[in-house]
Design a protein around this motif. Structure first.
Motif, short mmCIF file in Angstrom:
data_model
loop_
_atom_site.label_atom_id
_atom_site.label_comp_id
_atom_site.label_asym_id
_atom_site.label_seq_id
_atom_site.Cartn_x
_atom_site.Cartn_y
_atom_site.Cartn_z
N PRO A 176 22.57 47.61 25.57
CA PRO A 176 22.06 48.46 26.66
C PRO A 176 23.20 49.15 27.40
O PRO A 176 24.28 48.59 27.54
N THR A 177 22.93 50.35 27.84
CA THR A 177 23.89 51.04 28.70
C THR A 177 23.90 50.34 30.05
O THR A 177 22.84 50.10 30.64
N VAL A 178 25.08 50.01 30.53
CA VAL A 178 25.19 49.34 31.83
C VAL A 178 25.73 50.35 32.83
O VAL A 178 26.85 50.86 32.67
N HIS A 179 24.94 50.67 33.82
CA HIS A 179 25.32 51.67 34.81
C HIS A 179 25.93 51.01 36.04
O HIS A 179 25.57 49.89 36.38
N PRO A 180 26.81 51.73 36.74
CA PRO A 180 27.31 51.21 38.01
C PRO A 180 26.16 51.10 39.01
O PRO A 180 25.16 51.83 38.91
N ALA A 181 26.30 50.20 39.96
CA ALA A 181 25.25 50.01 40.96
C ALA A 181 25.03 51.30 41.75
O ALA A 181 25.96 52.08 41.98
N MET A 182 23.80 51.53 42.15
CA MET A 182 23.50 52.64 43.07
C MET A 182 22.52 52.13 44.12
O MET A 182 21.93 51.06 43.97
N SER A 183 22.37 52.91 45.18
CA SER A 183 21.46 52.48 46.25
C SER A 183 20.01 52.76 45.84
O SER A 183 19.74 53.56 44.93
N GLN A 240 31.51 45.15 34.60
CA GLN A 240 32.19 44.78 33.35
C GLN A 240 31.64 43.47 32.80
O GLN A 240 31.44 43.31 31.61
N ARG A 241 31.42 42.54 33.71
CA ARG A 241 30.90 41.25 33.30
C ARG A 241 29.46 41.37 32.80
O ARG A 241 29.05 40.73 31.83
N LEU A 242 28.69 42.20 33.49
CA LEU A 242 27.31 42.45 33.08
C LEU A 242 27.29 43.03 31.67
O LEU A 242 26.48 42.63 30.81
N LEU A 243 28.20 43.97 31.41
CA LEU A 243 28.28 44.57 30.09
C LEU A 243 28.71 43.54 29.04
O LEU A 243 28.15 43.49 27.94
N ALA A 244 29.70 42.72 29.39
CA ALA A 244 30.17 41.70 28.44
C ALA A 244 29.04 40.75 28.07
O ALA A 244 28.86 40.38 26.90
N ASN A 245 28.24 40.37 29.05
CA ASN A 245 27.07 39.52 28.77
C ASN A 245 26.07 40.22 27.87
O ASN A 245 25.47 39.61 26.99
N ALA A 246 25.88 41.50 28.14
CA ALA A 246 24.91 42.28 27.35
C ALA A 246 25.39 42.40 25.91
O ALA A 246 24.60 42.27 24.96
#
Lengths: 245, 245
Positions: free
Chosen positions: B142-149, B123-129
């Motif tokens: 940019p689309t911000v995706h949830p972390a993945m391995s 959420q924070r990454l998206l807010a910054n974006a």
């Protein structure tokens, strides 16, 4: 045991095999209290002239650290001659750090008409540059110059050095083309403050035969982003990253 | 009076001439208490689909702000299709901000084996974006995706999309050459954590037919510097900055 020195320090002293060098007070403090080194531990030393050397720690006094310089690890090699002149901005430390990582040979704060920052802490800028050089495996530290005015900069800029200024008005030559077309070996960048250059400054720059307005695409980049993006593109095309067209 | 709207906001609603849009609570708060707007003031709105619009503020309630959408200022235009996948690092917010300015179309945190950060605040990454997009005159976020391995990333990466991974071991193709030689329109970057990729990860990447190891010169760049430098070089050569060879 593999030799994997993790500590890399920039010093002012000459480096030759067998030299004994007295560590500065701040290095001694760092080595003793942050890195907790012991007698016989190894560090890497560089001074911007003599390459990178392996050295061994000795402690002739309680608060004193000496280096015994032992083996040349990497000889000094020529580095790209690219200046970074910039209007000081809030994120100046970040700009200095990144410009150092990206290989700027000199950092030159420039007070433009819209510059908001009255005083530049040159010592701090240098300290950041030293740290970034140590961490990035550079063999040199950029020269950090005292701030000068925009007019002074234009007066002292050598005519043989290409001056790429970042033109946020959209009129610049695209970066890839500007760097590909330029065959100058000594170059420099100039970036404006948060509010950009004044029109009179852009006019003055455009009249210089050795200056080229550079564009960095359709988005509005923050001052520090523009500086780093331009420097990275130049290194990729014309600097020491290889593979340029 | 010249129309110089300074406030640029990203919203989720459709934008068409004459539309009345209710501002979100956070925008209402920002406009009322930070920007101190008055009824009749103008703002710019964009939503990533309908271009950028001029809108006028009205205040139907004490804490409520509405926009009346009036005039199309810029139509939506296609943007480069360049993903930025990255191991989360301490300076993740900085990386997200700069990648947005530099035009990344998607941000994908990737948990590699040496990644130190356990949880990514998407959420924070998206807010910054969003903030970076508003300030950089982008027409999209940019689309911000949830972390993945790391393994997941390799499993879901489309074979038609070039994957440029930043190879800090020195074995990569120089950036300028890698980007010049690649004619793929959809690309993505992958950068490692502070400690770099593990050997097994590099091996896995090198076996992918759509992956290219990219080198960024002789200095060791911090993870965030490498990500931005690579993205800038790609935009200059193959993206929407123009002038590529």
């Amino acid at each position: 045991m593999t030799f994997t020195p993790r500590t890399r320090l920039f010093i002012d002293d000459p480096l030759t095999a067998g030299a004994h060098v007295n560590a500065s007070d701040s290095h001694a403090h760092y080595l003793l209290h942050v890195m907790r080194v012991k007698v016989g531990d190894q560090v890497c030393l560089f001074n911007g002239d003599d390459g990178e050397w392996q050295a061994t720690i000795s402690m002739p006094g309680k608060k004193r650290v000496d280096y015994t310089v032992e083996k040349l690890l990497r000889p000094q090699t020529p580095e790209p001659d690219v200046w970074m002149a910039f209007a000081p901005i809030k994120r100046i430390e970040f700009l200095g750090e990144k410009a150092t990582e990206l290989g700027a040979s000199a950092l030159q704060p420039v007070i433009t008409r819209r510059t908001d920052i009255a005083r530049v802490n040159t010592q701090r800028l240098l300290a950041n540059a030293v740290q970034a050089a140590e961490q990035s495996d550079r063999l040199s530290v950029p020269t950090v110059h005292p701030a000068m005015s925009f007019d002074q900069l234009l007066n002292v800029w050598p005519a043989t050095r290409r001056l790429f200024f970042l033109d946020e008005t959209g009129g610049g030559v695209p970066a890839a083309q500007a760097f590909r077309d330029d065959k100058t070996k000594s170059v420099g960048f100039l970036t404006g403050p948060e509010g950009g250059f004044e029109q009179s400054e852009l006019d003055a720059l455009r009249q210089l035969p050795f200056a080229t307005a550079v564009g960095l695409g359709p988005r509005v980049l923050r001052a520090e982003t523009a500086a780093l993006a331009a420097l990275a593109c130049w290194q990729a095309q014309s600097g020491d990253w290889g593979g340029g067209a």
